[in-house]
Write a protein that holds these residues in place. Structure first.
Motif, PDB file in Angstrom:
ATOM      1  N   PRO A  12      -0.772   6.485  -0.591  1.00 16.44           N
ATOM      2  CA  PRO A  12      -2.125   5.915  -0.492  1.00 16.44           C
ATOM      3  C   PRO A  12      -3.178   6.934  -0.046  1.00 16.44           C
ATOM      4  O   PRO A  12      -3.110   7.458   1.068  1.00 16.44           O
ATOM      5  CB  PRO A  12      -1.967   4.804   0.563  1.00 16.44           C
ATOM      6  CG  PRO A  12      -0.672   5.047   1.246  1.00 16.44           C
ATOM      7  CD  PRO A  12       0.192   5.799   0.289  1.00 16.44           C
TER       8      PRO A  12
ATOM      9  N   GLN B  10      -8.303  -1.293  -5.873  1.00 16.81           N
ATOM     10  CA  GLN B  10      -7.595  -0.011  -5.840  1.00 16.81           C
ATOM     11  C   GLN B  10      -6.500   0.034  -6.905  1.00 16.81           C
ATOM     12  O   GLN B  10      -6.312   1.055  -7.573  1.00 16.81           O
ATOM     13  CB  GLN B  10      -6.973   0.200  -4.454  1.00 16.81           C
ATOM     14  CG  GLN B  10      -7.972   0.671  -3.411  1.00 16.81           C
ATOM     15  CD  GLN B  10      -8.311   2.144  -3.599  1.00 16.81           C
ATOM     16  OE1 GLN B  10      -7.443   2.993  -3.681  1.00 16.81           O
ATOM     17  NE2 GLN B  10      -9.606   2.436  -3.677  1.00 16.81           N
TER      18      GLN B  10
ATOM     19  N   VAL C  92      -2.993  -3.969  -0.058  1.00 12.91           N
ATOM     20  CA  VAL C  92      -3.656  -3.058  -0.978  1.00 12.91           C
ATOM     21  C   VAL C  92      -4.786  -3.857  -1.621  1.00 12.91           C
ATOM     22  O   VAL C  92      -4.643  -5.057  -1.884  1.00 12.91           O
ATOM     23  CB  VAL C  92      -2.667  -2.495  -2.025  1.00 12.91           C
ATOM     24  CG1 VAL C  92      -2.134  -3.590  -2.942  1.00 12.91           C
ATOM     25  CG2 VAL C  92      -3.300  -1.374  -2.846  1.00 12.91           C
TER      26      VAL C  92
ATOM     27  N   CYS D 191       0.831  -1.198   0.000  1.00  9.88           N
ATOM     28  CA  CYS D 191       0.000   0.000   0.000  1.00  9.88           C
ATOM     29  C   CYS D 191       0.874   1.260   0.000  1.00  9.88           C
ATOM     30  O   CYS D 191       0.641   2.195  -0.764  1.00  9.88           O
ATOM     31  CB  CYS D 191      -0.912  -0.104   1.221  1.00  9.88           C
ATOM     32  SG  CYS D 191      -1.613   1.408   1.817  1.00  9.88           S
ATOM     33  N   ASP D 192       1.892   1.282   0.831  1.00 11.71           N
ATOM     34  CA  ASP D 192       2.747   2.482   1.015  1.00 11.71           C
ATOM     35  C   ASP D 192       4.167   2.180   0.600  1.00 11.71           C
ATOM     36  O   ASP D 192       4.966   1.776   1.425  1.00 11.71           O
ATOM     37  CB  ASP D 192       2.665   2.917   2.475  1.00 11.71           C
ATOM     38  CG  ASP D 192       3.396   4.214   2.738  1.00 11.71           C
ATOM     39  OD1 ASP D 192       3.800   4.882   1.776  1.00 11.71           O
ATOM     40  OD2 ASP D 192       3.584   4.554   3.910  1.00 11.71           O
ATOM     41  N   MET D 193       4.547   2.430  -0.660  1.00  9.50           N
ATOM     42  CA  MET D 193       3.703   2.782  -1.763  1.00  9.50           C
ATOM     43  C   MET D 193       4.176   2.121  -3.045  1.00  9.50           C
ATOM     44  O   MET D 193       4.233   2.715  -4.098  1.00  9.50           O
ATOM     45  CB  MET D 193       3.603   4.314  -1.923  1.00  9.50           C
ATOM     46  CG  MET D 193       4.961   4.978  -2.079  1.00  9.50           C
ATOM     47  SD  MET D 193       4.840   6.777  -2.232  1.00  9.50           S
ATOM     48  CE  MET D 193       4.048   6.962  -3.819  1.00  9.50           C
TER      49      MET D 193
ATOM     50  N   GLY E 240      -4.808   2.417  -2.400  1.00  6.56           N
ATOM     51  CA  GLY E 240      -4.683   1.901  -1.035  1.00  6.56           C
ATOM     52  C   GLY E 240      -5.019   2.968  -0.018  1.00  6.56           C
ATOM     53  O   GLY E 240      -5.033   4.159  -0.322  1.00  6.56           O
ATOM     54  N   SER E 241      -5.290   2.517   1.194  1.00  6.79           N
ATOM     55  CA  SER E 241      -5.675   3.444   2.249  1.00  6.79           C
ATOM     56  C   SER E 241      -4.531   3.625   3.233  1.00  6.79           C
ATOM     57  O   SER E 241      -3.839   2.664   3.584  1.00  6.79           O
ATOM     58  CB  SER E 241      -6.894   2.915   2.995  1.00  6.79           C
ATOM     59  OG  SER E 241      -7.016   3.571   4.240  1.00  6.79           O
TER      60      SER E 241
ATOM     61  N   SER F 256      -6.574   6.222  -1.274  1.00 11.37           N
ATOM     62  CA  SER F 256      -7.763   5.551  -1.807  1.00 11.37           C
ATOM     63  C   SER F 256      -8.189   6.171  -3.135  1.00 11.37           C
ATOM     64  O   SER F 256      -9.375   6.262  -3.436  1.00 11.37           O
ATOM     65  CB  SER F 256      -8.921   5.601  -0.793  1.00 11.37           C
ATOM     66  OG  SER F 256      -8.501   5.053   0.438  1.00 11.37           O
TER      67      SER F 256
END
Ligand SMILES: [Zn+2]
Length: 395
Positions: A166, A369, A365, A104-106, A353-354, A168
């Protein structure tokens, strides 16, 4: 390779900030070179880490203008976290989530950007598309400045930058700045029964720590305020302290780490100067009465300027158009966007991703997304071809 395949490859490199990221960078560089591109690296002084920058020129070979896709390659540590999958092996558990440190990050955004390259190269681009992948973002945006300095030296000017942290896939137009420091307080040791012979570094450090809290209380009570943030004022906190060797010894040394997270229109240098001024005028003279060689020193540990994206900037309109989102969203975490903005490249934050899943055990993720990001980047690349640009800006 598609986005998922790229993500698998990127996650497999343990690019925790304390490690080298060269394996990942060289793998990306080699692939880009195989596409006939000319990526360049901007390394740290030790040569153990590097940023990568690559331009997909316009169809006529032009390299000026266009959009930068920016991401950091480093990830936060997994130490002490309770993971249910191997953090450095992308794992699909069939629930629509892809697990892995950095998914997700990143690295998800970087994977999507890299997967786009072959297709983007077939488009009749009127403007270039640039890739900017940094190191050491997670430890205070320490890597990207080297790359940005090199960009300026090479005279590369882009029209805008999308930082794929991220969100979203919602555009984020502003975030606070962050500035982190260590303060070293140097006094004089003595047996604790002989207090007049010593200069207690912990006690004087404590006065500065208290002053930090007093400044924080003023901001909290009197602003400035921006209600678009969860914490609508600037914060100032001491988060780590060390000093002393034994209960019966006056401590010679004490150091503490503090940070302030400031609204983008506040001046970080002025805030730091205000604290140093207090230390120099109020604390140090009292120390020197006890010990003439007493000293207070401040050391910058890292930080990133705040972001206040211009609603007039074309990149803001473009991302708003592509995401169909007009909302003014401001977030508490800092990114590299302010650094781009500072060298005259308007920036906005938007990525898959959040942030809720970032930095945590079982980071993931959503596949959905990544698919949204793929569509977003494809349309962004198409917008560089001209015909679509007007349509996008008109929405
Ligand atoms: Zn990040």
């Amino acid at each position: 390779m598609n986005t998922r395949q790229w993500l698998e490859r990127l996650v497999a490199f343990d690019t925790t900030s304390r490690n080298s990221n060269l394996g990942l960078i060289e793998s990306v560089r080699d692939t880009l070179q195989a596409h006939g591109l000319k990526p360049w690296l901007a390394a740290n002084p030790e040569g153990t880490k590097a940023n990568l920058f690559c331009t997909l020129p316009a169809a006529n070979g032009g390299t000026q203008g266009g959009i930068v896709l920016s991401g950091h390659t480093d990830v936060v540590p997994v130490d002490g976290q309770d993971w249910h999958t191997d953090p450095f092996q992308l794992t699909d558990t069939g629930d629509g989530h892809l697990y892995g440190r950095g998914s997700c990050d990143m690295k998800g955004f970087i994977a999507s950007a890299l997967a786009l390259v072959p297709e983007a190269l077939t488009l009749p681009r009127k403007k270039p598309l640039h890739l900017a992948f940094s190191y050491d973002e997670e430890v205070g945006c320490m890597g990207a400045p080297t790359m940005l300095a090199e960009l300026q030296k090479r005279g590369i000017r882009a029209d805008g930058c999308v930082v794929g942290e991220p969100t979203s896939m919602q555009p984020v137009v502003a975030h606070k700045g962050i500035s982190a420091w260590r303060c070293h307080v140097h006094g004089k040791a003595a047996h604790s029964s002989l207090t007049p012979q010593g200069c207690n570094a912990i006690e004087y450090a404590a006065r500065i720590v208290i002053h930090i809290r007093e400044l924080a209380d003023v901001w909290r009570g009197q602003g400035p305020f921006d209600r678009a943030y969860d914490v609508p004022y600037s914060s100032f906190t001491t988060n780590r302290i060390g000093g002393g060797i034994a209960v019966n010894t006056i401590p010679e040394a004490c150091h503490f780490d503090y940070e302030f997270r400031y609204l983008p229109d506040q001046d970080a240098e002025a805030i730091q100067a205000q604290l140093q001024d207090y230390a120099t005028r109020e604390v140090l003279p009292r120390m020197k009465q006890e010990f003439s060689d007493a000293d207070i020193r401040f050391e910058f540990s890292g930080g990133a300027p705040g972001l206040e994206a211009s609603e007039q900037a074309a990149v803001t309109a473009l991302v708003r158009g592509l995401t169909q989102n007009r909302e003014v969203r401001k977030v508490a975490y800092a990114t590299e966007a302010g650094l781009f903005q500072d060298i005259g490249i308007p920036a906005i934050v938007c990525g898959p991703g959040s942030i809720e899943q970032a930095h945590k055990p079982d980071e993931y993720v959503e596949v959905a997304q990544l698919e949204r990001c793929d569509r977003f980047l494809r349309r962004l690349a198409q917008s560089l071809c001209g015909a679509d640009a007007e349509a996008v800006h008109a929405t």
